[in-house]
Design an enzyme around this catalytic site. Sequence first.
Site, short mmCIF file in Angstrom:
data_model
loop_
_atom_site.label_atom_id
_atom_site.label_comp_id
_atom_site.label_asym_id
_atom_site.label_seq_id
_atom_site.Cartn_x
_atom_site.Cartn_y
_atom_site.Cartn_z
N HIS A 184 0.81 -1.22 0.00
CA HIS A 184 0.00 0.00 0.00
C HIS A 184 0.84 1.26 0.00
O HIS A 184 0.39 2.30 -0.47
CB HIS A 184 -1.01 -0.05 1.14
N GLU A 222 -10.80 -11.85 -3.06
CA GLU A 222 -9.37 -11.73 -2.73
C GLU A 222 -8.85 -12.97 -2.02
O GLU A 222 -7.65 -13.19 -1.92
CB GLU A 222 -9.15 -10.51 -1.82
N ASP A 238 -4.36 -8.98 -3.85
CA ASP A 238 -4.45 -9.92 -2.73
C ASP A 238 -4.73 -11.34 -3.19
O ASP A 238 -4.21 -12.29 -2.61
CB ASP A 238 -5.55 -9.46 -1.76
N CYS A 294 -9.98 -4.92 -10.22
CA CYS A 294 -9.49 -3.62 -9.77
C CYS A 294 -8.08 -3.69 -9.20
O CYS A 294 -7.58 -2.72 -8.65
CB CYS A 294 -10.45 -3.01 -8.75
C1 PEP Z 1 -6.39 -5.83 -4.47
O1 PEP Z 1 -6.09 -6.54 -3.51
O2 PEP Z 1 -6.18 -6.15 -5.66
C2 PEP Z 1 -7.02 -4.51 -4.26
C3 PEP Z 1 -7.50 -3.82 -5.28
O3 PEP Z 1 -7.05 -4.03 -3.00
P1 PEP Z 1 -5.75 -3.47 -2.23
O4 PEP Z 1 -4.63 -3.36 -3.21
O5 PEP Z 1 -6.14 -2.16 -1.64
O6 PEP Z 1 -5.51 -4.52 -1.18
MG MG Z 2 -6.87 -6.06 -1.56
#
Ligand code: PEP
Ligand code: MG
Length: 765
Positions: A373, A615, A639, A686
Amino acid sequence: MPQAEHDHLSLLYDIGELAVSMRANPDIPQLLNQVLEKVSEHLKAEVCSIYLYDEASRELVLKATKGLNPDAVEKVRMACGTGLVGATLEGMEPICEGDAPSNPRFKYFEEAREEAFRSFLAVPIQLGEMRIGVMVVEHSEPNYFDAGDVRALRAVATQLAGVLENARLVMNLKGLDGAVARGETLAPGFVKGQAASPGIAYGPAVVFDRSHVRLLEKAGAFAGTEEDFHRAMALTNHQLEKLQERIAERLPESAALIFSAHFMILKDVQFTGRILDLIRGGVPATQAVREVAQHYINLFGASTNAYLQDKVKDIEDLAGRILKNLAGQSWDDQGLYERQVVIAPALYPSEVLKFAAEGVAGIVLTSGGVSSHVSILARSLSLPLIIAGYTGLLSVAQDTPVLMDADLGNVYINPDREIVTRFEVRNQARQTASAHAQTMLPETRTKDGQRVYLRANINLLSELETAVKLKAEGIGLYRTEFPFLIRTAFPSEEDEYKVYRRLCEEMPGGVVTLRTLDIGGDKLPAYWENTGEPNPQLGLRSIRFSLSHLEQFRQQLRAILRAGAATKALRIMFPMIMSMDEFQQVRGIMDDILRALADEGIPHHASPSLGVMIEVPAVVEIIDDLAKAADFLSIGTNDLVQYLLGVDRMNALVAYAYRPEHPAVLRTLKRLSDAARRAAKELSVCGEMANDRDLMPFLLGIGIECLSVDPHHLPGLQRRIGAITSAGARAYAERMLAEPSLEGVHAVMGSDLHPLKNFLKEDAG
Ligand code: PEP
Ligand code: MG
């Protein structure tokens, strides 16, 4: 020469493997020789050479050859446009001649002794708009190379562009003499890392550690009166206010919070009182500030409370400012790290925000992962970030000039003028690329007209403007946790409402998808007591955190529903759902809240769509049921890959094993897509995979039509989609799904089946 005799597929495979292995352990001269070896072997060429463009002299220089006189290396040089090689670079198009010496542009180089070769094929090596060099094959037989060879060599050049760009820069480094050490450090002055957030930064280094002494030690001699101290305090206050105003434009949701601790300490009567007591007792002002600051640093630093520990850095920053002002150094209301390159072992997201607010040019971390992140946040802030697992970087002397090429993951310590000039040119190329944004169409379609919906991933409100300008068809993912990581405590419902309302108002008409708090894992706010979970990624994260902090969860849902009262397509999605039970529990909570809001007569959205983020691999087995229960589905591939493969997305040591193209991932995605279609529910992607040049066509090929990506990727993604046909994407996906090994998948990715094989002109995004 019939084309079939040249084994293009295995050539691409070999080069792909070579490029991948070189990325992990680069040895440039060895790479060049191996490339020449492979290309000449597969194309049965008698000569194979690589020329790289030297920005400083504006010449193409022969850097490696197989078949020409080896003494010609570094000696054969030509201007862009000179000879057939120079013409290739100038026109940025391949040149294929059946009888090269008869072409008036042919130029004979005595050193190279190449007159015996009749057939000539040259392709440009380019990275986006940037010229890197030319790759040439030759043969004594006339009309030897055909269109298939042109395509193959072009694909080789594309695959190698990034690695060759490194080669060119490293070889340009003064004093290197071609000797390149193995391992992460290519040579003194160059470190290869992973590109986590693109961009280029150049500035003095500042090593950020948590020993909290450097700045205070650096402050000038002991001096200053009480009057000087008051003046310095007033100036510091003024600077911080100005800085805060400036930051408000970039980070409206958290600007007021970034320096809240600074202001608090500045106005604290005990802090100033202690300093004044010392000054009045005869201690010079600088020494008094230093002593009192050190006292608080020791006190806070010794605390086991993470929040208090976090404040140590704020005290140090503030004391540094006061000392600088006492010393009368002119620095207006600049950030403390203005235009500097920060090198740190690791950072919290809140620290990244602070650095961005302070005007830092770029950040190099010696640990972490590109899908962590901190990396995602840096991308939202358009802040170049490189993750280079080489801890030696932490010993770089303060103020050493550092150049970061975060497009490629290269860090140059003390680069010479040539390299810096080269990057200035590169920056211009990036600007040209961003002009593509103007061409963004409101709807995205494949070459044969198949509709694809492109939405934006938003982490910070400042990204909304770009998303709207780039015609995103709504927000596919709003990571609600980001604005709050900087706070000193959990936000109130009102605070949340204000942020969400801006989000909903600024994306009028489009789909607005808010994801509930995804806290935990690598996203811990400083105010949250670090419980020291042994495996945070498998611990109290995401929806688990929300369901065990129901008050916060309810408050967030209320804020979202109120903020989206007038939004047509308000969607709420829940991260890391692992069972039907969990989703039903969430629905139950939502129903209670909707009833309560109606009873209280508070305006709100009465029927939001509720979605599941896929996820956790467990949901794949129950996907048919979950697809029926949910209003929509969105795959968080960042994830999903982590949990499916059991590879920590944060850990640089296992980054090599974090493979979104793993057959297990591909087959899982196919199952998910089929299930969504059976249930007639929208499925989007996403995670970062949605923008992956090799995997996005796969996603289209298995029937996924909604992609959500960082806003600045939208124009590039739209152009790439426009170059793909649905049938091509399907054929590519089918072949990939048939492969049980990574090796097999890579071969398909490097083959003619790749729908973007000939799509060279990528933009920087
Ligand atoms: C993901 O896990 O692909 C996602 C979009 O969420 P994050 O990257 O915030 O965990
Ligand atoms: Mg995620």
